[in-house]
Design an enzyme around this catalytic site. Structure first.
Site, PDB file in Angstrom:
ATOM      1  N   SER A   1       8.890   5.424  -6.799  1.00 54.82           N
ATOM      2  CA  SER A   1       8.521   6.795  -7.160  1.00 54.82           C
ATOM      3  C   SER A   1       7.095   7.145  -6.755  1.00 54.82           C
ATOM      4  O   SER A   1       6.750   8.317  -6.661  1.00 54.82           O
ATOM      5  CB  SER A   1       8.699   6.996  -8.663  1.00 54.82           C
ATOM      6  OG  SER A   1       7.827   6.128  -9.359  1.00 54.82           O
TER       7      SER A   1
ATOM      8  N   CYS B   1       5.750   5.794  -3.964  1.00 55.94           N
ATOM      9  CA  CYS B   1       5.665   5.246  -2.619  1.00 55.94           C
ATOM     10  C   CYS B   1       5.600   6.339  -1.558  1.00 55.94           C
ATOM     11  O   CYS B   1       6.383   7.286  -1.585  1.00 55.94           O
ATOM     12  CB  CYS B   1       6.906   4.383  -2.393  1.00 55.94           C
ATOM     13  SG  CYS B   1       7.019   3.707  -0.768  1.00 55.94           S
TER      14      CYS B   1
ATOM     15  N   GLY C   1      12.818  -0.385  -6.955  1.00 55.56           N
ATOM     16  CA  GLY C   1      12.259   0.906  -6.556  1.00 55.56           C
ATOM     17  C   GLY C   1      13.253   2.040  -6.650  1.00 55.56           C
ATOM     18  O   GLY C   1      14.410   1.911  -6.261  1.00 55.56           O
TER      19      GLY C   1
ATOM     20  N   MET D   1       0.673   0.400  -5.815  1.00 50.61           N
ATOM     21  CA  MET D   1      -0.248  -0.688  -5.492  1.00 50.61           C
ATOM     22  C   MET D   1      -0.816  -0.516  -4.084  1.00 50.61           C
ATOM     23  O   MET D   1      -1.754  -1.199  -3.697  1.00 50.61           O
ATOM     24  CB  MET D   1       0.450  -2.051  -5.627  1.00 50.61           C
ATOM     25  CG  MET D   1       0.917  -2.356  -7.043  1.00 50.61           C
ATOM     26  SD  MET D   1      -0.316  -2.048  -8.312  1.00 50.61           S
ATOM     27  CE  MET D   1      -1.488  -3.323  -7.923  1.00 50.61           C
ATOM     28  N   GLY D   2      -0.256   0.412  -3.328  1.00 51.04           N
ATOM     29  CA  GLY D   2      -0.808   0.700  -2.000  1.00 51.04           C
ATOM     30  C   GLY D   2      -1.594   1.998  -2.011  1.00 51.04           C
ATOM     31  O   GLY D   2      -1.945   2.541  -0.956  1.00 51.04           O
TER      32      GLY D   2
ATOM     33  N   ARG E   1     -15.575  -8.232  -2.891  1.00 51.73           N
ATOM     34  CA  ARG E   1     -16.241  -7.302  -1.996  1.00 51.73           C
ATOM     35  C   ARG E   1     -16.049  -7.659  -0.536  1.00 51.73           C
ATOM     36  O   ARG E   1     -16.263  -6.877   0.349  1.00 51.73           O
ATOM     37  CB  ARG E   1     -17.738  -7.243  -2.323  1.00 51.73           C
ATOM     38  CG  ARG E   1     -17.962  -6.645  -3.679  1.00 51.73           C
ATOM     39  CD  ARG E   1     -19.411  -6.428  -3.977  1.00 51.73           C
ATOM     40  NE  ARG E   1     -20.183  -7.661  -3.960  1.00 51.73           N
ATOM     41  CZ  ARG E   1     -21.320  -7.789  -3.321  1.00 51.73           C
ATOM     42  NH1 ARG E   1     -21.795  -6.802  -2.614  1.00 51.73           N
ATOM     43  NH2 ARG E   1     -21.981  -8.919  -3.386  1.00 51.73           N
TER      44      ARG E   1
ATOM     45  N   GLU F   1      -0.351   3.843   1.155  1.00 53.04           N
ATOM     46  CA  GLU F   1       1.106   3.993   1.127  1.00 53.04           C
ATOM     47  C   GLU F   1       1.615   4.257  -0.278  1.00 53.04           C
ATOM     48  O   GLU F   1       2.746   3.943  -0.623  1.00 53.04           O
ATOM     49  CB  GLU F   1       1.781   2.753   1.738  1.00 53.04           C
ATOM     50  CG  GLU F   1       1.560   2.667   3.232  1.00 53.04           C
ATOM     51  CD  GLU F   1       2.328   1.549   3.895  1.00 53.04           C
ATOM     52  OE1 GLU F   1       3.367   1.132   3.364  1.00 53.04           O
ATOM     53  OE2 GLU F   1       1.882   1.089   4.963  1.00 53.04           O
TER      54      GLU F   1
HETATM   55  P1  IMP Z   1       9.541   2.858  -9.243  1.00 57.08           P
HETATM   56  O1  IMP Z   1      10.198   2.160 -10.374  1.00 57.08           O
HETATM   57  O2  IMP Z   1      10.450   3.849  -8.569  1.00 57.08           O
HETATM   58  O3  IMP Z   1       8.249   3.508  -9.633  1.00 57.08           O
HETATM   59  O4  IMP Z   1       9.223   1.766  -8.122  1.00 57.08           O
HETATM   60  C1  IMP Z   1       8.415   0.652  -8.337  1.00 57.08           C
HETATM   61  C2  IMP Z   1       8.326  -0.184  -7.086  1.00 57.08           C
HETATM   62  O5  IMP Z   1       7.630   0.515  -6.055  1.00 57.08           O
HETATM   63  C3  IMP Z   1       7.551  -1.482  -7.212  1.00 57.08           C
HETATM   64  O6  IMP Z   1       8.275  -2.500  -7.818  1.00 57.08           O
HETATM   65  C4  IMP Z   1       7.177  -1.786  -5.763  1.00 57.08           C
HETATM   66  O7  IMP Z   1       8.212  -2.418  -5.059  1.00 57.08           O
HETATM   67  C5  IMP Z   1       7.021  -0.419  -5.147  1.00 57.08           C
HETATM   68  N1  IMP Z   1       5.609  -0.033  -4.977  1.00 57.08           N
HETATM   69  C6  IMP Z   1       4.582  -0.233  -5.829  1.00 57.08           C
HETATM   70  N2  IMP Z   1       3.442   0.301  -5.363  1.00 57.08           N
HETATM   71  C7  IMP Z   1       3.744   0.844  -4.171  1.00 57.08           C
HETATM   72  C8  IMP Z   1       2.980   1.567  -3.187  1.00 57.08           C
HETATM   73  O8  IMP Z   1       1.793   1.860  -3.343  1.00 57.08           O
HETATM   74  N3  IMP Z   1       3.660   1.937  -2.058  1.00 57.08           N
HETATM   75  C9  IMP Z   1       4.972   1.651  -1.891  1.00 57.08           C
HETATM   76  N4  IMP Z   1       5.730   1.041  -2.791  1.00 57.08           N
HETATM   77  C10 IMP Z   1       5.130   0.630  -3.923  1.00 57.08           C
END
Ligand code: IMP
Length: 487
Positions: free
Chosen positions: A306, A308, A346, A395-396, A409, A419
């Protein structure tokens, strides 16, 4: 035909959570009877197929503890120093156990003030007192030190050896409980025949065991926990290995020669189950499994998260549902489906998505967004116009990357582009309430299919492709519903 036209003709149709539905089937199963037990990795079973994402707005020790107690599993994030991540893992392992093995102890000549400090630091109320080589000579509890002169020594206030209630290493849980009840003590040191301390059983742990019957536990009764690592950080992997059950290789694109080589090294140096990810194609999974023996699980899905933006920035993606089918197919081909579990990661918005992911061959789902909104997640809670939200970022994202750069640093971000995005998600209260909702929805879905458990769901679920107009029809329509509702 040229290679470019060929690309168009060989195009793959990519189905996502919004495109498919599960068709109802003859059922003999009531939703309440559905069993959601599943595998988190090759060796570890969880009672609920929900795993939290290793993100610093999702999984710290608090969420990992709460989630494991309900039956799921938390994967600790790595956006912190090694010591901080190890300390989160220790906290989870210490939260409860049948027998505490790495007992915190004190020497008889230490002062009461030192005992108090240790008790406060570790939030514990009793310390076995040991001398020369862990030989037990007493026990000092909070009651002993509370009103004592802080300058006297522990040996002055402790319960000495001749009045101690102890048990040997063969004691059963029931015996231990009876002993503690009979002697009205809350802590039972376990010693060998030379009085060397081997462990500690506490009444609190035994009570917690009864309080959380669904908890995901290791063989010593401690909560299961995983941790994310970079494939290039073998030192971190080794340090965490002592405290976690599962290590998750945490990269956006696992199907990369350097990542595969580095992961192989890690697998050979740790005893935890190692999960590879993220993967998005059948070829990627086949190569991973053939090149690295002992991979204990696959985390799949690229671009569906969400937060990403990978799919926008790069136009490269393998949406979670598609990636799950690809991985499951590869595993079937190798005769390993069900042995090496797939974690669909994801894009999970609701229980329907979870049902689809599992029906596609996944053993569990990884969730960031929904868990980020819970009370136990580490993100900040804020109020906007009278409504509560918690912060959540990828995280990206620039935000997470700058935190990483602050930690070290000299580390250069491996990618120049962001990302992920940052924002807020609705506050959802305690994780246990969210879990109740997830269980309810998933059991209902499996009831419609006639699947008693996840293994039956793999066999019985049939899919339908729903066209965009139909998608609207299966959502509430022709009614005004409050803004901010889930639908
Ligand atoms: P969500 O539950 O739809 O929010 O998806 C979470 C997942 O997004 C995580 O477990 C990662 O695999 C992925 N993810 C986390 N941070 C990033 C990012 O910055 N870019 C792309 N995918 C991410």
């Amino acid at each position: 035909m040229g290679r470019f036209l060929n690309k168009l003709l060989k195009i793959d149709t990519i189905y996502t959570f919004n495109d498919l539905i599960i068709l109802p089937g003859k059922t003999y199963v009531e939703p309440k009877e559905v069993n959601l037990r599943s595998k988190a990795s090759k060796r570890y079973t969880i009672n609920l197929p929900f795993i939290s994402s290793p993100m610093d707005t999702v999984t710290g020790s608090e969420l990992a503890i709460a989630l494991a107690r309900e039956g799921g599993l938390g994967i600790l994030h790595r956006n912190c120093s090694v010591d901080e991540q190890v300390s989160m893992a220790k906290k989870v392992k210490r939260a409860e156990s049948t027998i505490i093995r790495d007992v915190i102890v004190i020497k008889p000549e230490a002062t009461v003030s030192e005992a108090v400090e240790i008790m406060e630091t570790y939030d514990i109320h009793g310390l076995p007192v040991v001398e020369d080589g862990d030989r037990l000579v007493g026990i000092v509890t909070w009651r002993d030190v509370r009103y004592s002169d802080r300058n006297v020594t522990v040996s002055d206030v402790m319960t000495p050896k001749n009045r101690l209630v102890v048990a040997n290493t063969e004691v059963s849980i029931d015996e231990a409980k009876r002993l503690m009840q009979r002697h009205r003590v809350e802590k039972l040191p376990i010693v060998d025949d030379k009085w060397v301390l081997k462990g500690l059983i506490t009444i609190k742990d035994l009570e917690l065991r009864g309080k959380y019957p669904m908890a995901s536990r290791d063989e010593e009764g401690r909560l299961l926990v995983g941790a994310a690592i970079s494939p290039y950080d073998i030192e971190r992997a080794k340090k965490l290995d002592r405290y976690v059950d599962i290590l998750v290789i945490d990269v956006a694109h696992f199907h990369n020669e350097n990542v595969i080589k580095a992961t192989k090294k890690i697998v050979n140096n740790v005893s935890a189950d190692v999960i590879a990810g993220n993967l998005g194609t059948k070829e990627g999974v086949l190569e991973t499994l053939t090149r690295i023996e002992d991979i204990a699980g696959l985390r799949v899905g690229i671009g569906s998260g969400s937060i990403c933006t990978t799919g926008v920035v790069t136009k490269v993606a393998s949406p979670t549902l598609y990636a799950t089918i690809q991985a499951s197919e590869a595993l079937e081909e190798l005769g390993l489906h069900g042995t090496i579990p797939v974690i669909a990661d994801g894009g999970i918005k609701n229980t329907g998505d979870i049902a689809l992911a599992l029906a596609s061959g996944a053993s569990s789902v990884m969730i960031g967004n929904l868990f980020a909104g819970t009370k136990e997640s580490p993100g900040r809670l804020i109020a906007i116009h009278g409504k509560y939200y918690k912060e959540y970022y990828g995280m990206g994202s620039a935000r997470a990357k700058s935190k990483r750069a602050d930690l070290d640093r000299y580390s250069k971000p491996s990618k120049e582009v962001d990302e992920g995005v940052e924002g807020w998600v609705p506050y959802r209260g305690a994780v246990k309430d969210l879990i109740r909702e997830l269980i309810g929805g998933l059991q209902a879905s499996m009831g419609y299919v006639g699947a008693r458990d996840i293994y039956e769901l793999w066999d019985k679920a049939r899919f339908g492709y729903i066209l965009p107009n139909g998608y609207n029809e299966i959502h509430p329509h022709d009614i005004i519903i409050p803004k901010g509702s889930n639908y």
